[in-house]
Design a protein around this motif. Structure first.
Motif, PDB file in Angstrom:
ATOM      1  N   ASP A 162       0.910  -1.199  -0.211  1.00  0.00           N
ATOM      2  CA  ASP A 162       0.066  -0.080   0.012  1.00  0.00           C
ATOM      3  C   ASP A 162       0.717   1.294  -0.022  1.00  0.00           C
ATOM      4  OD1 ASP A 162      -2.223  -1.453   0.001  1.00  0.00           O
ATOM      5  OD2 ASP A 162      -2.788  -1.153   2.160  1.00  0.00           O
ATOM      6  N   VAL A 163       1.752   1.239   0.703  1.00  0.00           N
ATOM      7  CA  VAL A 163       2.956   2.484   0.706  1.00  0.00           C
ATOM      8  C   VAL A 163       3.715   2.657  -0.328  1.00  0.00           C
ATOM      9  CG1 VAL A 163       5.085   3.049   1.877  1.00  0.00           C
ATOM     10  CG2 VAL A 163       3.116   2.170   3.441  1.00  0.00           C
ATOM     11  N   LEU A 164       3.876   1.403  -0.957  1.00  0.00           N
ATOM     12  CA  LEU A 164       4.484   1.542  -2.271  1.00  0.00           C
ATOM     13  C   LEU A 164       3.692   2.144  -3.283  1.00  0.00           C
ATOM     14  CD1 LEU A 164       7.097   0.795  -4.177  1.00  0.00           C
ATOM     15  CD2 LEU A 164       6.215  -1.586  -4.257  1.00  0.00           C
ATOM     16  N   GLU A 165       2.423   1.553  -3.434  1.00  0.00           N
ATOM     17  CA  GLU A 165       1.520   2.326  -4.393  1.00  0.00           C
ATOM     18  C   GLU A 165       1.549   3.647  -4.221  1.00  0.00           C
ATOM     19  OE1 GLU A 165      -2.005   0.168  -3.784  1.00  0.00           O
ATOM     20  OE2 GLU A 165      -1.618  -1.500  -5.158  1.00  0.00           O
ATOM     21  N   SER A 166       1.462   4.201  -3.084  1.00  0.00           N
ATOM     22  CA  SER A 166       1.247   5.469  -2.801  1.00  0.00           C
ATOM     23  C   SER A 166       2.775   6.298  -3.423  1.00  0.00           C
ATOM     24  CB  SER A 166       0.923   5.900  -1.296  1.00  0.00           C
ATOM     25  OG  SER A 166      -0.111   5.536  -1.187  1.00  0.00           O
ATOM     26  N   LEU A 167       3.717   5.727  -3.108  1.00  0.00           N
ATOM     27  CA  LEU A 167       4.905   6.145  -3.617  1.00  0.00           C
ATOM     28  C   LEU A 167       5.141   6.420  -5.175  1.00  0.00           C
ATOM     29  CD1 LEU A 167       7.293   4.799  -0.747  1.00  0.00           C
ATOM     30  CD2 LEU A 167       6.967   7.003  -1.281  1.00  0.00           C
ATOM     31  N   ILE A 168       4.730   5.322  -5.590  1.00  0.00           N
ATOM     32  CA  ILE A 168       4.585   5.162  -6.934  1.00  0.00           C
ATOM     33  C   ILE A 168       3.697   6.551  -7.498  1.00  0.00           C
ATOM     34  CG2 ILE A 168       3.647   4.209  -9.142  1.00  0.00           C
ATOM     35  CD1 ILE A 168       4.641   1.481  -7.757  1.00  0.00           C
ATOM     36  N   ASP A 169       2.487   6.622  -6.784  1.00  0.00           N
ATOM     37  CA  ASP A 169       1.508   7.716  -7.086  1.00  0.00           C
ATOM     38  C   ASP A 169       2.344   9.025  -7.117  1.00  0.00           C
ATOM     39  OD1 ASP A 169      -0.429   5.857  -7.401  1.00  0.00           O
ATOM     40  OD2 ASP A 169      -1.525   6.071  -5.686  1.00  0.00           O
ATOM     41  N   SER A 170       2.819   9.163  -5.929  1.00  0.00           N
ATOM     42  CA  SER A 170       3.722  10.564  -5.761  1.00  0.00           C
ATOM     43  C   SER A 170       4.744  10.698  -6.845  1.00  0.00           C
ATOM     44  CB  SER A 170       4.309  10.403  -4.410  1.00  0.00           C
ATOM     45  OG  SER A 170       4.863  11.677  -3.953  1.00  0.00           O
ATOM     46  N   THR A 171       5.490   9.874  -7.069  1.00  0.00           N
ATOM     47  CA  THR A 171       6.473   9.951  -8.330  1.00  0.00           C
ATOM     48  C   THR A 171       5.651  10.185  -9.590  1.00  0.00           C
ATOM     49  OG1 THR A 171       7.785   8.399  -7.413  1.00  0.00           O
ATOM     50  CG2 THR A 171       8.253   8.837  -9.538  1.00  0.00           C
ATOM     51  N   ASP A 172       4.686   9.537  -9.710  1.00  0.00           N
ATOM     52  CA  ASP A 172       3.971  10.079 -11.181  1.00  0.00           C
ATOM     53  C   ASP A 172       3.368  11.575 -11.045  1.00  0.00           C
ATOM     54  OD1 ASP A 172       4.619   7.544 -11.931  1.00  0.00           O
ATOM     55  OD2 ASP A 172       2.519   6.651 -11.718  1.00  0.00           O
ATOM     56  N   GLU A 223       4.233  -4.344  -5.505  1.00  0.00           N
ATOM     57  CA  GLU A 223       3.493  -3.751  -6.459  1.00  0.00           C
ATOM     58  C   GLU A 223       4.008  -3.107  -7.635  1.00  0.00           C
ATOM     59  OE1 GLU A 223       0.253  -4.018  -6.913  1.00  0.00           O
ATOM     60  OE2 GLU A 223       0.128  -5.570  -5.143  1.00  0.00           O
ATOM     61  N   ASP A 224       3.738  -2.942  -8.882  1.00  0.00           N
ATOM     62  CA  ASP A 224       4.447  -2.165  -9.861  1.00  0.00           C
ATOM     63  C   ASP A 224       3.447  -1.019 -10.383  1.00  0.00           C
ATOM     64  OD1 ASP A 224       2.805  -3.732 -11.142  1.00  0.00           O
ATOM     65  OD2 ASP A 224       4.546  -4.905 -12.364  1.00  0.00           O
ATOM     66  N   ASP A 225       2.427  -0.928 -10.057  1.00  0.00           N
ATOM     67  CA  ASP A 225       1.582   0.098 -10.310  1.00  0.00           C
ATOM     68  C   ASP A 225       0.951   1.100  -9.149  1.00  0.00           C
ATOM     69  OD1 ASP A 225       1.324  -0.461 -13.053  1.00  0.00           O
ATOM     70  OD2 ASP A 225      -0.106  -2.225 -12.769  1.00  0.00           O
ATOM     71  N   GLY A 226       0.635   2.109  -9.426  1.00  0.00           N
ATOM     72  CA  GLY A 226      -0.217   3.062  -8.423  1.00  0.00           C
ATOM     73  C   GLY A 226      -1.573   2.348  -8.384  1.00  0.00           C
ATOM     74  N   THR A 227      -2.212   3.241  -7.511  1.00  0.00           N
ATOM     75  CA  THR A 227      -3.568   2.990  -7.227  1.00  0.00           C
ATOM     76  C   THR A 227      -4.435   3.640  -8.137  1.00  0.00           C
ATOM     77  OG1 THR A 227      -3.691   5.085  -5.954  1.00  0.00           O
ATOM     78  CG2 THR A 227      -2.899   3.244  -4.829  1.00  0.00           C
ATOM     79  N   ILE A 228      -5.761   2.894  -8.150  1.00  0.00           N
ATOM     80  CA  ILE A 228      -6.814   3.295  -8.975  1.00  0.00           C
ATOM     81  C   ILE A 228      -7.148   4.936  -8.513  1.00  0.00           C
ATOM     82  CG2 ILE A 228      -9.344   3.134  -9.531  1.00  0.00           C
ATOM     83  CD1 ILE A 228      -8.791  -0.078  -9.060  1.00  0.00           C
ATOM     84  N   LEU A 229      -7.164   5.272  -7.533  1.00  0.00           N
ATOM     85  CA  LEU A 229      -7.689   6.742  -7.247  1.00  0.00           C
ATOM     86  C   LEU A 229      -6.500   7.594  -7.713  1.00  0.00           C
ATOM     87  CD1 LEU A 229      -9.136   8.750  -5.218  1.00  0.00           C
ATOM     88  CD2 LEU A 229      -7.423   8.094  -3.495  1.00  0.00           C
ATOM     89  N   ALA A 240      -1.783  20.188  -7.230  1.00  0.00           N
ATOM     90  CA  ALA A 240      -1.878  18.564  -7.202  1.00  0.00           C
ATOM     91  C   ALA A 240      -0.820  17.852  -6.619  1.00  0.00           C
ATOM     92  CB  ALA A 240      -1.651  18.305  -9.067  1.00  0.00           C
ATOM     93  N   VAL A 241       0.318  18.506  -6.428  1.00  0.00           N
ATOM     94  CA  VAL A 241       1.222  17.697  -5.721  1.00  0.00           C
ATOM     95  C   VAL A 241       0.874  17.768  -4.218  1.00  0.00           C
ATOM     96  CG1 VAL A 241       3.136  17.593  -7.402  1.00  0.00           C
ATOM     97  CG2 VAL A 241       2.944  19.421  -5.509  1.00  0.00           C
ATOM     98  N   GLU A 242       0.285  18.827  -3.670  1.00  0.00           N
ATOM     99  CA  GLU A 242      -0.166  19.128  -2.554  1.00  0.00           C
ATOM    100  C   GLU A 242      -1.011  18.133  -1.979  1.00  0.00           C
ATOM    101  OE1 GLU A 242      -0.637  23.055   0.664  1.00  0.00           O
ATOM    102  OE2 GLU A 242      -1.986  22.888  -1.332  1.00  0.00           O
ATOM    103  N   THR A 243      -1.961  17.986  -2.687  1.00  0.00           N
ATOM    104  CA  THR A 243      -3.232  16.915  -2.655  1.00  0.00           C
ATOM    105  C   THR A 243      -2.558  15.548  -2.507  1.00  0.00           C
ATOM    106  OG1 THR A 243      -4.691  18.304  -3.898  1.00  0.00           O
ATOM    107  CG2 THR A 243      -5.346  15.960  -3.408  1.00  0.00           C
ATOM    108  N   GLY A 244      -1.514  15.250  -3.356  1.00  0.00           N
ATOM    109  CA  GLY A 244      -1.030  13.847  -3.376  1.00  0.00           C
ATOM    110  C   GLY A 244       0.073  13.573  -1.960  1.00  0.00           C
ATOM    111  N   GLU A 245       0.490  14.577  -1.754  1.00  0.00           N
ATOM    112  CA  GLU A 245       1.440  14.804  -0.307  1.00  0.00           C
ATOM    113  C   GLU A 245       0.593  14.471   0.970  1.00  0.00           C
ATOM    114  OE1 GLU A 245       5.130  14.807  -0.106  1.00  0.00           O
ATOM    115  OE2 GLU A 245       4.376  14.019  -2.201  1.00  0.00           O
TER     116      GLU A 245
END
Length: 146
Positions: free
Chosen positions: A12-22, A66-72, A96-101
């Protein structure tokens, strides 16, 4: 030996980190000022490094990272693209990045509250929290200057 609950939490943490990177990469694309583009590019690289460390911990525990981010986050990226098309500017990128952070910090906090995490995994995530807090302060500063 596998540790399914711990692996799930770390994924779950990894998915969120992938999302943050993206998110940071997309923000770098839509930002107008070089200062903001450089900041977002550096943060994307930092998130990629965090993701690699979490990925290594998952493998060490015998799990499959995981190798993908979340659906959200996929929905958020679509929103960012639409928003960027409408208002291709620094303010949109920062927002956008503030929301993600905020989401990333909550994911870390929730993970660290879980009893299934080993001391090694808790230590890994705790070490990143200071950087996440510092990034939040930097984003607030960017928001003031935008």
């Amino acid at each position: 030996m596998k540790h399914p609950p711990e692996i799930a939490i770390l994924n779950d943490v990894l998915e969120s980190l992938i999302d943050s990177t993206d998110g940071y990469e997309k923000a770098a694309e839509i930002a107008k000022r070089d200062t903001f583009q450089n900041f977002f590019t550096r943060r994307a690289a930092a998130r990629r490094a965090m993701a690699a460390a979490v990925r290594n911990e998952i493998v060490t525990l015998g799990g499959k990272p995981e190798d993908d981010g979340t659906i959200l986050a996929s929905a958020h990226r679509v929103f960012m693209k639409i928003s960027a098309a409408i208002q291709d500017n620094d303010e949109a990128a920062i927002e956008a990045v503030e929301t993600g952070e905020e989401h990333l910090r909550m994911t870390f906090e929730q993970a660290l509250e879980r009893s299934e995490l080993s001391p090694a995994s808790k230590s890994l995530l705790s070490n990143f929290q200071g950087e996440l807090r510092a990034d939040g302060r930097l984003i607030d500063h960017l928001e003031e200057t935008a």
